[in-house]
Design a protein around this motif. Sequence first.
Motif, PDB file in Angstrom:
ATOM      1  N   LEU A  76       0.829  -1.208   0.000  1.00 26.11           N
ATOM      2  CA  LEU A  76       0.000   0.000   0.000  1.00 26.11           C
ATOM      3  C   LEU A  76       0.861   1.255   0.000  1.00 26.11           C
ATOM      4  O   LEU A  76       0.538   2.248  -0.661  1.00 26.11           O
ATOM      5  CB  LEU A  76      -0.934  -0.005   1.219  1.00 26.11           C
ATOM      6  CG  LEU A  76      -2.019  -1.086   1.226  1.00 26.11           C
ATOM      7  CD1 LEU A  76      -2.713  -1.138   2.579  1.00 26.11           C
ATOM      8  CD2 LEU A  76      -3.038  -0.823   0.121  1.00 26.11           C
TER       9      LEU A  76
ATOM     10  N   LYS B 238       2.247   2.014  -3.393  1.00 30.55           N
ATOM     11  CA  LYS B 238       1.238   2.555  -4.297  1.00 30.55           C
ATOM     12  C   LYS B 238       0.685   3.900  -3.834  1.00 30.55           C
ATOM     13  O   LYS B 238      -0.199   4.453  -4.496  1.00 30.55           O
ATOM     14  CB  LYS B 238       0.075   1.546  -4.437  1.00 30.55           C
ATOM     15  CG  LYS B 238       0.468   0.243  -5.123  1.00 30.55           C
ATOM     16  CD  LYS B 238      -0.729  -0.678  -5.254  1.00 30.55           C
ATOM     17  CE  LYS B 238      -0.356  -1.973  -5.984  1.00 30.55           C
ATOM     18  NZ  LYS B 238      -1.511  -2.872  -6.138  1.00 30.55           N
TER      19      LYS B 238
ATOM     20  N   ARG C  80      -1.156   4.506  -1.193  1.00 34.29           N
ATOM     21  CA  ARG C  80      -2.552   4.362  -0.790  1.00 34.29           C
ATOM     22  C   ARG C  80      -2.739   4.401   0.725  1.00 34.29           C
ATOM     23  O   ARG C  80      -3.861   4.221   1.216  1.00 34.29           O
ATOM     24  CB  ARG C  80      -3.123   3.054  -1.330  1.00 34.29           C
ATOM     25  CG  ARG C  80      -3.133   2.964  -2.858  1.00 34.29           C
ATOM     26  CD  ARG C  80      -3.779   1.693  -3.322  1.00 34.29           C
ATOM     27  NE  ARG C  80      -5.167   1.633  -2.917  1.00 34.29           N
ATOM     28  CZ  ARG C  80      -5.898   0.513  -2.885  1.00 34.29           C
ATOM     29  NH1 ARG C  80      -5.320  -0.635  -3.224  1.00 34.29           N
ATOM     30  NH2 ARG C  80      -7.152   0.532  -2.510  1.00 34.29           N
TER      31      ARG C  80
END
Length: 273
Positions: free
Chosen positions: A264, A267, A269
Amino acid sequence: MDLTLAQWLTPWEFSPTLMICFIVSAYLFIKGTLTRHVSFTRQLLFWSGWVMLYLSLHTHVDYFAERVFFVHRTQHIFLHHLAPLLVMAAYPGQVMRAGMPRSWRVALRRFLASRVGQIIERICTDKYFVPFLFVFLVLVWLIPTVQFYSMLDIYLYRLMNWSVVVSGFMYWNLVLDRRPSKPAAMSPRGRILSPIFTMIPQIIAGIYIALAPNDLYPLFDLCGRALPISASKDQTFGGIIMWVPAAIVESFGILVALSNWMRLAAKGRLAKR
């Protein structure tokens, strides 16, 4: 006791409820894989956990778990830690839902939208209650008096085994969640930290049992141990099994949660503070 493979696989106490659960879960997962792409790794994880649960609950392993303390603790490592972790690491929820008949999916959706369904879902995914329950159900069944009656009463014995399996699924469902934020119950960092906190009480209990100078569980002598082992060695081995292998399984959960956090983060995120 010398048993053939067929005798080992024969249920010590046949349970229609268990058979229904295993057959329905296998059917839904197989049917779901026909409509959704499920990688070989995910299928291997699911079936490995599924087989571990069956062998631990519905074969002659259960006979020895009732009569040897370290076998009993080994059984619970599989029921509470390893098997639920492997099954949930396969992320079978959407696959099994895809395998349901349409009427089942509609009924499930309606139930989850109802007041009762929302309350149950909230309880089963609470980030404080579920980890507490996960640890509590390990420790409470090890209280000598509780252990004594649960091993003698068939209904308490089944409640004990069912409770650790269900709490294991509930817990690893939270820790292995791959979502970066809500509706995920735990944050990505919380999933890494949670197994550390749940591991510590179990390690302490395992050390205490392994090093205890007296026999904490005389029940196994009263019922007759199924293996030629002394009470002190049996208890020591059981404590070590609770202490070391359980910690290894939870450490594996930490690594999976950490890899999800890194994915995560790579990315971009992760929720910003």
